[in-house]
Design a protein around this motif. Structure first.
Motif, mmCIF file in Angstrom:
data_model
loop_
_atom_site.group_PDB
_atom_site.id
_atom_site.type_symbol
_atom_site.label_atom_id
_atom_site.label_comp_id
_atom_site.label_asym_id
_atom_site.label_seq_id
_atom_site.Cartn_x
_atom_site.Cartn_y
_atom_site.Cartn_z
ATOM 1 N N ASN A 200 -12.237 -5.984 -7.508
ATOM 2 C CA ASN A 200 -11.222 -5.250 -6.540
ATOM 3 C C ASN A 200 -9.793 -5.587 -7.223
ATOM 4 O O ASN A 200 -8.728 -4.638 -7.352
ATOM 5 C CB ASN A 200 -11.285 -5.900 -5.290
ATOM 6 C CG ASN A 200 -10.204 -5.123 -4.314
ATOM 7 O OD1 ASN A 200 -10.158 -4.023 -4.213
ATOM 8 N ND2 ASN A 200 -9.486 -5.888 -3.991
ATOM 9 N N HIS A 206 -8.624 1.852 -5.766
ATOM 10 C CA HIS A 206 -8.490 1.562 -4.111
ATOM 11 C C HIS A 206 -7.014 1.633 -3.864
ATOM 12 O O HIS A 206 -6.662 1.474 -2.722
ATOM 13 C CB HIS A 206 -9.017 0.500 -3.764
ATOM 14 C CG HIS A 206 -8.553 -0.513 -4.125
ATOM 15 N ND1 HIS A 206 -8.636 -1.552 -5.397
ATOM 16 C CD2 HIS A 206 -7.752 -1.505 -3.537
ATOM 17 C CE1 HIS A 206 -7.944 -2.502 -5.371
ATOM 18 N NE2 HIS A 206 -7.146 -2.504 -4.300
ATOM 19 N N HIS A 211 -3.527 0.563 -0.054
ATOM 20 C CA HIS A 211 -2.304 -0.277 -0.091
ATOM 21 C C HIS A 211 -1.043 0.739 0.021
ATOM 22 O O HIS A 211 -0.304 0.938 -0.791
ATOM 23 C CB HIS A 211 -2.043 -1.034 -1.525
ATOM 24 C CG HIS A 211 -3.561 -2.059 -1.442
ATOM 25 N ND1 HIS A 211 -3.594 -2.727 -0.691
ATOM 26 C CD2 HIS A 211 -4.234 -2.131 -2.798
ATOM 27 C CE1 HIS A 211 -4.671 -3.698 -1.204
ATOM 28 N NE2 HIS A 211 -4.954 -2.980 -2.542
ATOM 29 N N THR A 370 -0.681 -7.050 0.905
ATOM 30 C CA THR A 370 -1.531 -6.407 -0.151
ATOM 31 C C THR A 370 -2.922 -7.093 -0.046
ATOM 32 O O THR A 370 -4.161 -6.563 -0.124
ATOM 33 C CB THR A 370 -1.156 -5.909 -1.397
ATOM 34 O OG1 THR A 370 0.098 -5.236 -1.316
ATOM 35 C CG2 THR A 370 -2.040 -5.430 -2.304
ATOM 36 N N ASP A 374 -6.780 -6.450 0.535
ATOM 37 C CA ASP A 374 -7.887 -6.621 -0.183
ATOM 38 C C ASP A 374 -9.079 -7.271 0.486
ATOM 39 O O ASP A 374 -10.087 -7.035 0.265
ATOM 40 C CB ASP A 374 -7.298 -7.366 -1.505
ATOM 41 C CG ASP A 374 -6.686 -6.399 -2.371
ATOM 42 O OD1 ASP A 374 -6.968 -4.969 -2.468
ATOM 43 O OD2 ASP A 374 -5.751 -6.579 -2.964
HETATM 44 FE FE LIG Z 1 -6.071 -4.200 -3.802
#
Ligand SMILES: [Fe+2]
Ligand code: FES
Length: 414
Positions: A200, A206, A211, A370, A374
């Motif tokens: 990730n 993503h 984000h 962030t 995640d």
């Molecule tokens: Fe991320």
């Protein structure tokens, strides 16, 4: 939960389809996890912390990884030692608190006591012929450079640190890590396999859906081209972004700042990378809400902001992202097949004063929000992978670095 392995690991490796995510077992089986730890994680240099965490003699902290607990302790101004947190009498943990200060390392069970260099003091009531010199603490390989502490858990000779990382020295020096201090440290335990955290972190496919804040700090064309470092985006996007990068590099060079790109491939030992990139060519000097530096005292040799960020990848579980004002250490530490400790540590110039030169929440802002996003998406990813219907899926052109990581990983455990 962890799954029972239905097939031999080597069979699974040989069946891997390049360009696809891994089979379920790689993300949840204890057997695979043990292989990961034995063949890969314990055989590489790992970044653990900054020396300013333990400024005084006897200051220590524990680095817990898998089944191991490593005591990192300062013996003197010049020397920091690393020992396995295992008593040589009958094996008890010696240090139970996560961090603190110890004049001696004394085992809580029967009080065997060790000096800060790991030597055993004469224990009580041992039979004739007992040789205390044979029962010092097991040392762990340690390398301290530019204020950064690395360890390697290997039983054998570790990889040659200087051969692997000498290319980083100029940037360590330029960013002034030796003259830094910890401003903020935060932990984010993730309920997922360590490889999902890594995968990730090294793709920005993503970024747009997950984000919002990160996408304010970094512009879209950059995130697409190299949002997760060099080689992470589609070729065409990189070609389009290249003129912006070239222009920024020129400006940075004109300020006397080094510009780098080191990119080791899947056949390397550490999959290291070193790259300097602009944070945002549209007026962002720092990764903050308003783009202004989070600390009034710039780090190292930066006299003025060049709006750049240096990405240092020591291996897929150890990183530093260093801006002109702040540097963030990233640690992904496997704990078992489906748990990974994520720790972020933000460094600032050692003379920067909290409340005067920087505000801790402002320093940590974008990555704090962030990395929490995640955590959520990687935990959801792990949950889905445990389903009977999971099967490896194909990577997009914005996940090129993940494909490289998976090849490196399989080379490492083969
Ligand atoms: Fe991320
Ligand atoms: S196990 Fe440590 S003194 Fe006995």
């Amino acid at each position: 939960m962890s799954a029972i392995l239905k097939e031999n690991i080597d069979t699974l490796i040989s069946q891997y389809q390049d360009g696809y995510s891994l089979e379920q077992a790689f993300y949840c089986s204890d057997e695979v996890y043990q292989r990961d730890m034995n063949r890969l994680i314990s055989q590489r240099w790992l970044l653990v912390d900054h020396v300013s965490r333990i400024p005084n003699k006897g200051d220590y902290f524990l680095f817990d990884i898998g089944e191991e607990s490593i005591i990192i302790i300062r013996q003197s101004d010049e020397k920091i030692n690393a020992f396995f947190n295992v008593c040589r009498h009958r094996g008890s943990r010696i240090c139970l608190e996560h961090e603190g200060n110890k004049g001696l390392l004394s085992c809580p069970y029967h009080a065997w006591t060790y000096e800060l260099d790991g030597q055993l003091r004469p224990p009580r009531l041992m039979p004739d012929g007992f040789d205390k010199t044979q029962f010092g603490l097991h040392a762990c390989h340690i390398k301290v450079t530019h204020g950064l502490i690395f360890v390697c858990l290997s039983k054998d000779t570790p990889p040659d640190f200087d051969a692997e990382f000498s290319e980083f020295n100029e940037m360590f020096d330029f960013h002034g890590f030796a003259d830094a201090k910890i401003a903020v440290k935060r932990d984010y335990p993730n309920q997922c396999n360590w490889k999902l955290v890594v995968e990730n972190f090294i793709e920005c496919y993503h970024c747009a859906p997950a984000h919002a804040e990160y996408c304010v700090v970094h512009p879209e064309d950059q995130l697409l081209a190299l949002g997760a470092g060099p080689g992470s985006g589609p070729k065409e996007a990189m070609e389009k972004y290249q003129p912006i990068l070239d222009e920024w590099e020129e400006k940075s060079r004109a300020m006397g700042h080094p510009v780098y790109e080191i990119d080791h491939d899947e056949h390397s030992l550490h999959l290291a990378q070193l790259a300097r990139l602009p944070i945002n060519d549209r007026n962002f000097a720092a990764e903050t809400r308003d783009g202004k530096p989070a600390s009034n005292k710039l780090m190292g040799k930066f006299k003025q902001c060049d709006h750049g960020e240096t990405a240092m990848v020591f291996n897929p579980i150890s990183y530093i992202l260093a801006s002109n004002d702040v540097a963030m250490m990233v640690r992904f530490t496997p704990r078992d097949a489906v748990n990974t400790d994520v720790q972020l540590t933000w460094l600032v110039h050692k003379d920067a004063e909290e409340g005067v030169d920087y505000d801790a929440d402002n320093v940590a802002w974008v990555w704090d929000v962030t990395i929490k996003q995640d955590k959520k998406i990687t935990e959801d990813n792990n949950a889905g992978i445990l389903s009977s219907r999971y099967q490896p899926g194909p990577y997009s052109t914005q996940e090129a670095r993940v494909a490289t990581f998976v090849r490196w990983y399989l080379n490492g455990i083969r």
